[in-house]
Write a protein that holds these residues in place. Structure first.
Motif, PDB file in Angstrom:
ATOM      1  N   SER A  25       2.306 -28.448  89.807  1.00  0.00           N
ATOM      2  CA  SER A  25       1.361 -28.685  90.898  1.00  0.00           C
ATOM      3  C   SER A  25       0.025 -29.252  90.432  1.00  0.00           C
ATOM      4  O   SER A  25      -0.834 -29.596  91.241  1.00  0.00           O
ATOM      5  CB  SER A  25       1.104 -27.383  91.651  1.00  0.00           C
ATOM      6  OG  SER A  25       0.505 -26.417  90.801  1.00  0.00           O
ATOM      7  N   VAL A  26      -0.178 -29.371  89.119  1.00  0.00           N
ATOM      8  CA  VAL A  26      -1.435 -29.901  88.584  1.00  0.00           C
ATOM      9  C   VAL A  26      -1.499 -31.398  88.842  1.00  0.00           C
ATOM     10  O   VAL A  26      -0.548 -32.129  88.553  1.00  0.00           O
ATOM     11  CB  VAL A  26      -1.551 -29.611  87.077  1.00  0.00           C
ATOM     12  CG1 VAL A  26      -2.775 -30.302  86.480  1.00  0.00           C
ATOM     13  CG2 VAL A  26      -1.616 -28.100  86.821  1.00  0.00           C
ATOM     14  N   ASP A  27      -2.614 -31.883  89.402  1.00  0.00           N
ATOM     15  CA  ASP A  27      -2.736 -33.316  89.649  1.00  0.00           C
ATOM     16  C   ASP A  27      -3.563 -33.994  88.563  1.00  0.00           C
ATOM     17  O   ASP A  27      -4.320 -33.349  87.830  1.00  0.00           O
ATOM     18  CB  ASP A  27      -3.318 -33.605  91.035  1.00  0.00           C
ATOM     19  CG  ASP A  27      -4.745 -33.125  91.200  1.00  0.00           C
ATOM     20  OD1 ASP A  27      -5.649 -33.683  90.546  1.00  0.00           O
ATOM     21  OD2 ASP A  27      -4.972 -32.178  91.981  1.00  0.00           O
ATOM     22  N   LEU A  28      -3.428 -35.303  88.453  1.00  0.00           N
ATOM     23  CA  LEU A  28      -4.032 -36.049  87.357  1.00  0.00           C
ATOM     24  C   LEU A  28      -5.559 -36.035  87.414  1.00  0.00           C
ATOM     25  O   LEU A  28      -6.218 -35.964  86.375  1.00  0.00           O
ATOM     26  CB  LEU A  28      -3.522 -37.493  87.368  1.00  0.00           C
ATOM     27  CG  LEU A  28      -2.010 -37.671  87.193  1.00  0.00           C
ATOM     28  CD1 LEU A  28      -1.659 -39.160  87.136  1.00  0.00           C
ATOM     29  CD2 LEU A  28      -1.501 -36.957  85.942  1.00  0.00           C
ATOM     30  N   GLU A  29      -6.130 -36.107  88.597  1.00  0.00           N
ATOM     31  CA  GLU A  29      -7.597 -36.111  88.672  1.00  0.00           C
ATOM     32  C   GLU A  29      -8.185 -34.806  88.159  1.00  0.00           C
ATOM     33  O   GLU A  29      -9.233 -34.808  87.498  1.00  0.00           O
ATOM     34  CB  GLU A  29      -8.082 -36.368  90.096  1.00  0.00           C
ATOM     35  CG  GLU A  29      -9.605 -36.446  90.169  1.00  0.00           C
ATOM     36  CD  GLU A  29     -10.119 -36.823  91.545  1.00  0.00           C
ATOM     37  OE1 GLU A  29     -11.048 -37.651  91.616  1.00  0.00           O
ATOM     38  OE2 GLU A  29      -9.593 -36.293  92.545  1.00  0.00           O
ATOM     39  N   SER A  30      -7.547 -33.685  88.439  1.00  0.00           N
ATOM     40  CA  SER A  30      -8.073 -32.412  87.954  1.00  0.00           C
ATOM     41  C   SER A  30      -8.070 -32.374  86.432  1.00  0.00           C
ATOM     42  O   SER A  30      -8.965 -31.783  85.813  1.00  0.00           O
ATOM     43  CB  SER A  30      -7.265 -31.241  88.525  1.00  0.00           C
ATOM     44  OG  SER A  30      -5.963 -31.169  87.955  1.00  0.00           O
TER      45      SER A  30
END
Length: 371
Positions: free
Chosen positions: A141-146
């Motif tokens: 669930s981790v997105d690239l922007e974070s």
């Protein structure tokens, strides 16, 4: 590095071989302690920079006074004012190659920004969209922007596969060797079992290794080729590259003045493996500050990181005046700093082959602001 890093030891499963793993690990740690003691006893006394001075004496006096005393060896620096660049060094010049450590993250962030502009990914692209096997896993669930804004919840460092892996890494660090050996595939595989923490500002080398691997997966090109094709070739940065092995660069020095082996970082290269020169980084600084570099928008501040800095994608910007956009770096035997005044575009770069902080060189910009 922006923040101190810690070594995280992954828990081992309860298997019949667990005791033997721990015994072997303990033996490695004992050996490491003996190595560390021997190295400390052999450490030389602190001394100033070595070798013949190069470049501008006035800039040399400014940068060396700004970083203070330490076990120094050699350095190269560049002061950028518009199209004018002034060089200084000792035992090195603007074309001498150094490891730049985590300044590499500004290249990874630029590749991410460029990939967004090309439509290859979006800021909200999740890791399980890139690697479907992560569906249902915490990291999925981790997105690239974070990740790019250092608030992904991923650990600061890549978790070790087992106790032996952890102790070998510790021993490598104590012996002043590159402790990072995980392959590209192993970095990706590690995501299946990693625990994700609260998504608050926290510096993560592991996160940027994952970001670089994600961009490689999406584009079908390895990280070194992406850096070359999308950044260094267009900007004619001919001495900037991701090394494939330790060849071609002499050792640096530890903070206590002992020889330290080069780092290539293997699968975690997108977090800190790039080698460059003060000359090439002056091209990078100017191209980012005037918005002409591929992925230059990565430097734009987006959120608060802490009381002292805002953060864009990788890049920090101070909340003080002058507002300096910057990143630093460190490997086993090198330290680096690159920063520029967001209003004037004036910038400073310092590369050193000793593991002693050079962050104080930012004062060169502050002094110019006051004059």
């Amino acid at each position: 590095m922006k923040k101190p890093t810690t070594i995280r030891v992954a828990a081992t499963a309860r298997t019949p071989g667990r005791c033997s793993l721990l015994i072997r690990g303990a033996a490695v740690l004992v050996g490491g302690a003996l190595v560390a003691g021997t190295l400390i006893a052999a450490a030389p006394a602190p001394r100033g920079f070595q070798g013949e001075p190069t470049g501008d004496p006035e800039l040399a006096a400014e940068v060396t006074s700004s970083v203070g005393p330490g076990h120094w060896q050699h350095y190269s620096a560049a002061h950028v004012k518009g199209d004018q660049v002034t060089w200084a060094g000792q035992g090195a010049d603007e074309h001498t190659e150094f490891e730049i450590g985590s300044i590499t993250k500004t290249f990874t962030a630029a590749l991410f920004t460029d990939a967004v502009e090309r439509g290859e990914v979006t800021p909200s692209t999740r890791l399980d969209e890139i690697w479907p096997e992560l569906h249902g896993k915490e990291a999925g669930s981790v997105d690239l922007e974070s990740i790019a804004m250092q608030r992904s919840g991923l650990p600061a460092m890549m978790p070790h596969a087992n106790a032996v892996d952890a102790t070998v890494s510790v021993l490598s660090s104590l012996a002043l060797q590159d402790p990072h050996r995980a392959s590209d595939e192993e970095v990706v595989q590690s995501l299946a079992d990693v625990s994700v923490g609260e998504q608050v500002p926290e510096y993560s080398n592991y996160g940027f290794a994952v970001l670089g691997q994600a961009l490689s997966e999406v584009t079908g090109q390895n990280y070194a080729d992406l850096v070359r094709q999308r950044i260094t070739e267009p900007l004619h940065m001919e001495s900037t590259y991701v090394p494939r092995n330790a060849d071609g660069l002499s050792h640096g020095y530890s903070a206590s003045g002992l020889p330290a082996a080069p780092w290539t970082l293997a699968g975690t290269a997108p977090a800190g493996a790039v080698r460059s020169t003060a000359h090439d980084l002056s091209i990078w600084l100017r191209a980012v500050s005037d918005g002409q570099a591929p992925g230059a928008d990565a430097a734009e501040p987006r959120e608060s990181f802490d009381d002292l800095d805002d953060i864009g994608w990788a890049w920090f910007t101070t909340t003080t005046v002058p507002a300096v956009t910057w990143h630093n770096g460190g490997t086993g035997g090198y330290r680096s700093y690159l920063g520029f005044d967001r209003d004037s575009g004036e910038g400073i770069i310092m590369l050193s082959d000793a593991a002693v902080s050079v962050d104080g060189v930012v004062d060169v910009i502050s002094r110019a602001e006051d004059s």
